[in-house]
Enzyme design. Sequence first.
Site, PDB file in Angstrom:
ATOM      1  N   SER A   1       0.820  -1.206   0.000  1.00 50.57           N
ATOM      2  CA  SER A   1       0.000   0.000   0.000  1.00 50.57           C
ATOM      3  C   SER A   1       0.852   1.253   0.000  1.00 50.57           C
ATOM      4  O   SER A   1       0.338   2.351  -0.229  1.00 50.57           O
ATOM      5  CB  SER A   1      -0.922   0.020   1.228  1.00 50.57           C
ATOM      6  OG  SER A   1      -0.148   0.024   2.420  1.00 50.57           O
TER       7      SER A   1
ATOM      8  N   HIS B   1      -3.734  -4.232  -4.919  1.00 52.89           N
ATOM      9  CA  HIS B   1      -3.924  -3.663  -3.588  1.00 52.89           C
ATOM     10  C   HIS B   1      -5.359  -3.872  -3.140  1.00 52.89           C
ATOM     11  O   HIS B   1      -6.266  -3.152  -3.543  1.00 52.89           O
ATOM     12  CB  HIS B   1      -3.570  -2.175  -3.596  1.00 52.89           C
ATOM     13  CG  HIS B   1      -3.712  -1.537  -2.251  1.00 52.89           C
ATOM     14  ND1 HIS B   1      -4.145  -0.246  -2.069  1.00 52.89           N
ATOM     15  CD2 HIS B   1      -3.504  -2.035  -0.990  1.00 52.89           C
ATOM     16  CE1 HIS B   1      -4.185   0.027  -0.787  1.00 52.89           C
ATOM     17  NE2 HIS B   1      -3.809  -1.036  -0.111  1.00 52.89           N
TER      18      HIS B   1
ATOM     19  N   GLU C   1      -7.143  -2.049  -6.266  1.00 51.41           N
ATOM     20  CA  GLU C   1      -6.347  -1.199  -7.148  1.00 51.41           C
ATOM     21  C   GLU C   1      -5.366  -2.085  -7.903  1.00 51.41           C
ATOM     22  O   GLU C   1      -4.565  -2.796  -7.292  1.00 51.41           O
ATOM     23  CB  GLU C   1      -5.593  -0.147  -6.342  1.00 51.41           C
ATOM     24  CG  GLU C   1      -6.495   0.885  -5.691  1.00 51.41           C
ATOM     25  CD  GLU C   1      -5.732   1.862  -4.810  1.00 51.41           C
ATOM     26  OE1 GLU C   1      -6.070   3.055  -4.825  1.00 51.41           O
ATOM     27  OE2 GLU C   1      -4.791   1.415  -4.110  1.00 51.41           O
TER      28      GLU C   1
ATOM     29  N   ASN D   1      -5.088   6.159  -1.366  1.00 51.61           N
ATOM     30  CA  ASN D   1      -4.245   6.745  -0.334  1.00 51.61           C
ATOM     31  C   ASN D   1      -3.628   8.072  -0.760  1.00 51.61           C
ATOM     32  O   ASN D   1      -3.191   8.858   0.088  1.00 51.61           O
ATOM     33  CB  ASN D   1      -3.138   5.766   0.077  1.00 51.61           C
ATOM     34  CG  ASN D   1      -3.648   4.718   1.040  1.00 51.61           C
ATOM     35  OD1 ASN D   1      -4.555   4.973   1.824  1.00 51.61           O
ATOM     36  ND2 ASN D   1      -3.082   3.526   0.980  1.00 51.61           N
TER      37      ASN D   1
END
Length: 528
Positions: A123, A144, A156, A194
Site C-alpha cells: 500500500s 492492492h 487497485e 491513499n
Amino acid sequence: MTALDLNSPVAVVGAGTMGQGIAQVALVAGHPVRLYDTVPGRAREAVGAIGARLGRLVEKERLTVGERDAARSRLAAVEDLAGLGGCALVAEAVVERLEVKQELLRALEDVVGDDCLFATNTSSLSVTAIGGALRVPGRLVGLHFFNPAPLLPLVEVVSGSATDGSSATRAYDTARAWGKTPVACADTPGFLVNRIARPFYTEAFAVYESRGADPATVDAVLRECGGFRMGAFELTDLIGQDVNESVTHSVWRSFFQDARFAPSLAQRRLVESGRLGRKSGRGWYDYRDGAERPEPHTAAPAGPPPYLVVHGDLGGPAAELVAMVREAGIEVREAGAEVREAGIDDVREAGAEVREGGEPGGARLVLPGGGDLRLADGRTCAESGDAVRFDLALDYRRATRVALSTGPGTRPATLREATGLFQALGKKVSVIGDVPGMIVARTVARIIDLAHEAVAKGVATAEDVDTAMRLGVNYPAGPFEWERSLGPRWAHDLLSALHLRDPSGRCAPSLALYLHAHASDQREDRPS
C-alpha cells in the site's frame, strides 16, 4: 477476458490478516490455494482460521455446506517456497519493507515458471522498485486489496514502470472474476485512494491544530454535514495512528515533501505518546472501560429569524436552502444580485476570478439585523465585518448538522439569527473558529484538486477515481461527482482564496485544476 483459469493454483505468501483475506477471496472464487509464511506453523493456523470463517459464511447462508467443504479441500498450507511450484499467480502480503519483498520475489523466480503472475499487495511501496530486482520485472503488478479483503469490493490494479500490459490486464480480469471491482492505476505514491484521500485527514488535523474545533466537533461535521461515513479522528483511531501517519509520511516523502501532503505534528505527538487508537486503548478518543466519549459542540436553541433577504444565486447544493427556508415558514425576500460586498480586491489579486453563485464576492444572505450569512468560500469572517459563514453540505436536506463560523466583527445577535435559521431547518449547529474554508468545504475542494491532478498525470481515469473513492473509503460521492454538483470553478476559486491566506503551498490549487477551471470559462464564453 484473460482471467486465470479456476483450475490454476494461486499462492499467497504471508499468512497475516491481509494474506488470509486474499487467500479466502481466491478460494471462494474456485481456485486451489496454497498458503505460505516464513514463521513455522503460521500457515497451518491460517488455514484453520480461514476454514472457520468459511463456516460462518454457511451460518449466514452465503455459502452452502457443499461449497464450504469444497473450498476447504482446495486450501493447503506449505512449509517452504518449493511447495508453490506450478502456481499461476503468487500474491505476496508480507511486511512493508522493500528489501524483504524483493528478496522474496527473487527467490520465487527460481520456483515458478516465467509465465507465473506476481502480485504485491503493498500500500505504500513502489511497485516499480519492488519489480526492479526481478529477472522478469514485467510479470509484477500491484493488487492492492482493502481490509477486510473478503468484504471490501475495491482492488487497485497498479502497473509499475516495467509491468507488461498483458500482466496488468490478466490481473485486472482475475480480480473482476473474483467478484471484486478493479480500478487500473499507474505506480504513483499512494496509488489512487491513499493519494487522493490525504486531505480528509490533513485538513481535519489542520483545523484542530489551528484551534478551530475539537476532534468530536470536526468528526460530527464531517459525518452529519459532509455525509462521510466516519470522521477523520475516529477513522484514524480505527486504522491506527501509527499506520495512518506512516502512509502520510510515505506519500509526503515520495512527492519530495510536497506541502500539500505534509504530515500533522499533532498526530506525530499522538504516536510518540503511544496513543495509537483503538488498539492501544487511547488515541484521539479514550476507549478504556468507563471512558466517556466527548460530545461535539452543539449550539443552544435560538429563535428563527422572521425573514431572510437573498442576494444573488447561491448555486450548487446550497441553492436548495432557499426552498427549505420557505418550507420552514420563514419569509424569503429577493434582492438585487448586483449588491456586492466590499473588500474583495485581495481575492482578485490572488488570481481568483470574482463570480456570482457562492464564490468569492458572490451570493449572500442577509439576516434581519443586517448581518451577512455566506457560504464558506476560502475567506475568513474577520475580513467580512458583521458576518457568519456556513459550511458546505453535500445535501442540505439530508444533513443533520451545519457548522457556522464567526469573526471579531460578528455581533452576537447575528450569530443567534444564523443559528436559529438553521435550527428551524431541523439542523444541529456547531460553531467553530474563524477557519477559512471551514471543514467540509476545504476538505472536498482539496480532494477534487488531487483527483484532477491524478487524471491529468495519467494515473487513472476520472471514472476510476470516482469508483475508487466511493468503494475504497466509502465517500458519499466521488470527487468528479462532487464537482458536477458544485461547478467547475468552485474548488479552484476556494483553494485560491485559501492559498492567499495561507501561502505555505498546502492549499495551492494544482496546475491541472487551474487549467480545468479556465477551460470551463472558455466553454461558457464560446458562442453556441
